[in-house]
Design a protein around this motif. Structure first.
Motif, PDB file in Angstrom:
ATOM      1  N   ASN A 171       0.852  -1.180   0.000  1.00 17.54           N
ATOM      2  CA  ASN A 171       0.000   0.000   0.000  1.00 17.54           C
ATOM      3  C   ASN A 171       0.889   1.232   0.000  1.00 17.54           C
ATOM      4  OD1 ASN A 171       0.611   0.030   2.843  1.00 17.54           O
ATOM      5  ND2 ASN A 171      -1.177   1.302   3.153  1.00 17.54           N
ATOM      6  N   GLN A 172       0.413   2.254  -0.690  1.00 16.27           N
ATOM      7  CA  GLN A 172       1.174   3.489  -0.798  1.00 16.27           C
ATOM      8  C   GLN A 172       1.094   4.231   0.528  1.00 16.27           C
ATOM      9  OE1 GLN A 172       1.332   5.629  -4.564  1.00 16.27           O
ATOM     10  NE2 GLN A 172       0.559   7.418  -3.470  1.00 16.27           N
ATOM     11  N   SER A 173       2.246   4.368   1.158  1.00 15.91           N
ATOM     12  CA  SER A 173       2.334   5.024   2.459  1.00 15.91           C
ATOM     13  C   SER A 173       3.736   5.613   2.586  1.00 15.91           C
ATOM     14  CB  SER A 173       2.051   4.010   3.571  1.00 15.91           C
ATOM     15  OG  SER A 173       2.023   4.649   4.813  1.00 15.91           O
ATOM     16  N   PRO A 174       3.978   6.772   1.950  1.00 11.75           N
ATOM     17  CA  PRO A 174       5.330   7.336   1.913  1.00 11.75           C
ATOM     18  C   PRO A 174       5.970   7.539   3.282  1.00 11.75           C
ATOM     19  CG  PRO A 174       3.915   8.475   0.359  1.00 11.75           C
ATOM     20  CD  PRO A 174       3.028   7.569   1.174  1.00 11.75           C
ATOM     21  N   SER A 175       5.188   7.775   4.312  1.00 10.41           N
ATOM     22  CA  SER A 175       5.766   7.989   5.642  1.00 10.41           C
ATOM     23  C   SER A 175       6.260   6.685   6.272  1.00 10.41           C
ATOM     24  CB  SER A 175       4.753   8.661   6.569  1.00 10.41           C
ATOM     25  OG  SER A 175       3.658   7.797   6.802  1.00 10.41           O
ATOM     26  N   ARG A 176       5.865   5.544   5.698  1.00  9.03           N
ATOM     27  CA  ARG A 176       6.259   4.229   6.240  1.00  9.03           C
ATOM     28  C   ARG A 176       7.015   3.392   5.213  1.00  9.03           C
ATOM     29  NH1 ARG A 176       1.011   1.457   8.551  1.00  9.03           N
ATOM     30  NH2 ARG A 176       2.574  -0.047   9.224  1.00  9.03           N
ATOM     31  N   VAL A 177       7.561   4.019   4.179  1.00 10.07           N
ATOM     32  CA  VAL A 177       8.175   3.313   3.049  1.00 10.07           C
ATOM     33  C   VAL A 177       9.141   2.225   3.513  1.00 10.07           C
ATOM     34  CG1 VAL A 177      10.054   4.983   2.725  1.00 10.07           C
ATOM     35  CG2 VAL A 177       9.276   3.607   0.798  1.00 10.07           C
TER      36      VAL A 177
END
Length: 105
Positions: free
Chosen positions: A49-55
């Motif tokens: 899933n797209q989650s830049p803060s948790r990449v």
């Protein structure tokens, strides 16, 4: 059928779909544009899933099991979340969490 499940957080969904499709040798089975993608191979259920803060973060692991009576989750001794679910239950959760997925045959 029982498949091992791995869920990762990614920076860019579209770029990750290209990368992981090449690594897995097939396109994702389901995509919610801008949010989520999932592959089902003979042995693996892999979702991002797209989650830049948790990449790069491992979100959870578990098993897709056609015989699972319902969704269940638990945390192991290392604090890692494990899930157990049927394919039908995962499909319902995709819709309720991310929206309607585009399906590949």
């Amino acid at each position: 059928m029982k498949r091992f499940h791995i869920a990762l957080a990614v920076r860019d969904l579209d770029e990750s779909i290209i990368d992981y499709s090449a690594r897995l040798g097939q396109p994702p089975a389901a995509v919610v544009p801008g949010a989520y993608a999932m592959w089902r191979t003979d042995l693996l259920n892999f979702s991002i899933n797209q989650s830049p803060s948790r990449v790069g973060e491992l979100r959870h692991v578990g098993f897709e099991d056609d015989e699972a009576p319902e969704y269940a989750s638990s945390t192991d001794c290392n604090g890692l979340l494990w899930e157990a679910f049927s394919a039908a239950e995962q499909d319902r959760r995709i819709v309720s969490t991310y929206g309607v997925a585009v399906r590949n045959a």
